[in-house]
Design a protein around this motif. Structure first.
Motif, PDB file in Angstrom:
ATOM      1  N   PHE A  41      30.229  16.102   0.483  1.00 49.12           N
ATOM      2  CA  PHE A  41      30.591  15.499   1.763  1.00 49.12           C
ATOM      3  C   PHE A  41      32.016  14.948   1.728  1.00 49.12           C
ATOM      4  O   PHE A  41      32.738  14.997   2.739  1.00 49.12           O
ATOM      5  CB  PHE A  41      29.597  14.396   2.126  1.00 49.12           C
ATOM      6  N   ALA A  42      32.435  14.433   0.579  1.00 48.00           N
ATOM      7  CA  ALA A  42      33.817  13.957   0.454  1.00 48.00           C
ATOM      8  C   ALA A  42      34.797  15.106   0.629  1.00 48.00           C
ATOM      9  O   ALA A  42      35.830  14.968   1.297  1.00 48.00           O
ATOM     10  CB  ALA A  42      34.008  13.276  -0.894  1.00 48.00           C
ATOM     11  N   ALA A  85      22.173  12.026   4.476  1.00 48.30           N
ATOM     12  CA  ALA A  85      23.557  11.961   4.951  1.00 48.30           C
ATOM     13  C   ALA A  85      24.118  10.554   4.799  1.00 48.30           C
ATOM     14  O   ALA A  85      25.261  10.376   4.364  1.00 48.30           O
ATOM     15  CB  ALA A  85      23.641  12.417   6.401  1.00 48.30           C
ATOM     16  N   GLU A  86      23.324   9.569   5.138  1.00 48.42           N
ATOM     17  CA  GLU A  86      23.785   8.179   5.002  1.00 48.42           C
ATOM     18  C   GLU A  86      24.027   7.826   3.544  1.00 48.42           C
ATOM     19  O   GLU A  86      24.998   7.134   3.202  1.00 48.42           O
ATOM     20  CB  GLU A  86      22.765   7.240   5.642  1.00 48.42           C
ATOM     21  N   GLY A 108      27.672   9.183   5.040  1.00 48.72           N
ATOM     22  CA  GLY A 108      27.710   9.528   6.462  1.00 48.72           C
ATOM     23  C   GLY A 108      28.045  10.993   6.678  1.00 48.72           C
ATOM     24  O   GLY A 108      28.755  11.608   5.868  1.00 48.72           O
ATOM     25  N   LEU A 109      27.541  11.541   7.765  1.00 52.26           N
ATOM     26  CA  LEU A 109      27.794  12.953   8.045  1.00 52.26           C
ATOM     27  C   LEU A 109      29.248  13.156   8.437  1.00 52.26           C
ATOM     28  O   LEU A 109      29.757  12.501   9.355  1.00 52.26           O
ATOM     29  CB  LEU A 109      26.882  13.428   9.187  1.00 52.26           C
ATOM     30  N   ALA A 131      32.522  14.591  10.257  1.00 49.43           N
ATOM     31  CA  ALA A 131      32.689  15.002  11.658  1.00 49.43           C
ATOM     32  C   ALA A 131      32.728  16.510  11.818  1.00 49.43           C
ATOM     33  O   ALA A 131      32.442  17.031  12.907  1.00 49.43           O
ATOM     34  CB  ALA A 131      33.960  14.378  12.222  1.00 49.43           C
ATOM     35  N   ASN A 132      33.092  17.230  10.757  1.00 53.37           N
ATOM     36  CA  ASN A 132      33.193  18.690  10.831  1.00 53.37           C
ATOM     37  C   ASN A 132      31.958  19.382  10.272  1.00 53.37           C
ATOM     38  O   ASN A 132      32.029  20.480   9.722  1.00 53.37           O
ATOM     39  CB  ASN A 132      34.443  19.190  10.112  1.00 53.37           C
ATOM     40  N   ALA A 133      30.804  18.720  10.429  1.00 51.38           N
ATOM     41  CA  ALA A 133      29.530  19.303   9.997  1.00 51.38           C
ATOM     42  C   ALA A 133      28.610  19.466  11.200  1.00 51.38           C
ATOM     43  O   ALA A 133      28.499  18.573  12.041  1.00 51.38           O
ATOM     44  CB  ALA A 133      28.864  18.420   8.946  1.00 51.38           C
ATOM     45  N   ALA A 134      27.954  20.616  11.281  1.00 52.08           N
ATOM     46  CA  ALA A 134      26.941  20.878  12.302  1.00 52.08           C
ATOM     47  C   ALA A 134      25.574  20.850  11.638  1.00 52.08           C
ATOM     48  O   ALA A 134      25.426  21.238  10.473  1.00 52.08           O
ATOM     49  CB  ALA A 134      27.181  22.235  12.956  1.00 52.08           C
TER      50      ALA A 134
END
Length: 312
Positions: free
Chosen positions: A99-100, A124-125, A129-130, A132-135
């Protein structure tokens, strides 16, 4: 694991780890398990198999693709095809690292398709956190699975605010009515929702369909063409982008009959199951003709819908 992919609904495939556990009927013919476990012996598939982290040089591909996308003024979509993002057995530390890297590659769009959308919020948390560029996506192969996974998907979307939400109905193993997703009962009444017409974040933004393909000893199950058509038409009525990836190994015999001899194995959907039949009314039957011959046209049309990406 090449940079380019034959998957029609994404630009690239890339996975932070390799390995998973089969959890639903859609997993029976898993191509990733067949490739990485059975054929190549890279990982052992299953609850006790290792979730093998991919190499450092492989991870650097994301930064390379991000630079390419920025220079071209476009977004490159990336699908983690050899793992499930919300796998309970995966190392949370790898997910945090992944995620990073997503946040550091803003010109990439990560398509997080899962058969475990119920885990999305907590995992995700825990990973910061999710991005912004993830669907967020969920696989739904029949109505029973859709009733469960769509609810979890839309609940997660409400909390995590992804770039968009999507469903992959591949392999489509039974009919799905996304306009009537069951939310159980309340006050003695069945509670159903139209997941295609709900407002803003609480709706499916994109639907992909596809038939199953052979994977080693697992032979593809047919999809009734009416199931594809029902989803296509529901998406059109709601203004939801629709993408038909492939017909799989089977094709409606009416699409094949005029130009080819019918010395084929035929299947008919009857009373909730497929049965072998003799040719009578070719429009009601599907025939095994192979993935390449079956192609990805639905009633002569190629469907390549893609959703808008939410910002902010």
């Amino acid at each position: 694991m090449a940079e380019e992919t034959g998957i029609s609904w994404c630009d690239r495939t890339w996975s932070p780890w390799i390995g998973c556990t089969k959890v639903s009927p859609a997993c029976d013919g898993c191509y990733a398990a067949h490739l990485m476990d059975t054929r190549l012996g890279r990982v052992e598939w299953g609850p006790h198999g290792e979730r093998k982290r991919t190499s450092e040089s492989y991870w650097r591909q994301l930064a390379k693709w991000d630079r390419e996308a920025k220079a071209a003024g476009r977004t490159i979509s990336v699908f983690p095809s050899l793992c499930d993002p919300w796998d309970n057995a995966a190392d949370p530390g790898i997910r945090r690292e992944w995620f990073a890297v997503m946040r550091e590659t803003p010109h990439l769009l990560h398509l997080l398709l899962s058969k475990r959308p119920q885990n999305a919020v907590a995992m995700a948390e825990a990973a910061g956190g999710l991005p912004a560029n993830a669907a967020l996506g969920a696989t739904c192969e029949n109505q029973e699975i859709a009733n469960r996974n769509v609810r979890y998907l839309l609940d997660a979307a409400r909390d995590l605010r992804p770039a968009f939400s999507f469903v992959s109905a591949e392999p489509l193993l039974g009919p799905i009515d996304f306009t009537r997703i069951s939310y159980g009962t309340a006050g003695g009444y069945d509670v159903v929702r139209d997941a295609l017409k709900a407002s803003d974040i609480e709706r499916i933004d994109w639907v992909i369909t596809g038939g199953e393909t052979d994977q080693g000893s697992h032979k593809a199950r047919p999809t009734h063409p009416a199931w594809f058509r029902q989803i296509r038409d529901a998406c059109a009525a709601a203004g939801v982008p629709y993408h038909h990836k492939q017909n799989g190994e089977w094709l409606p015999i009416g699409d094949w009959y005029d130009d080819h001899p019918v010395s084929l194995v035929l299947r008919e959907w009857h009373a909730g199951t497929w049965r072998e039949v003799s040719l009578d009314n070719e429009e009601d039957y599907v025939a095994r003709i192979g993935k390449k011959a079956a192609g990805r046209l639905l009633d002569g049309v190629e469907h390549n819908g893609f959703p808008e990406v939410r910002h902010g």
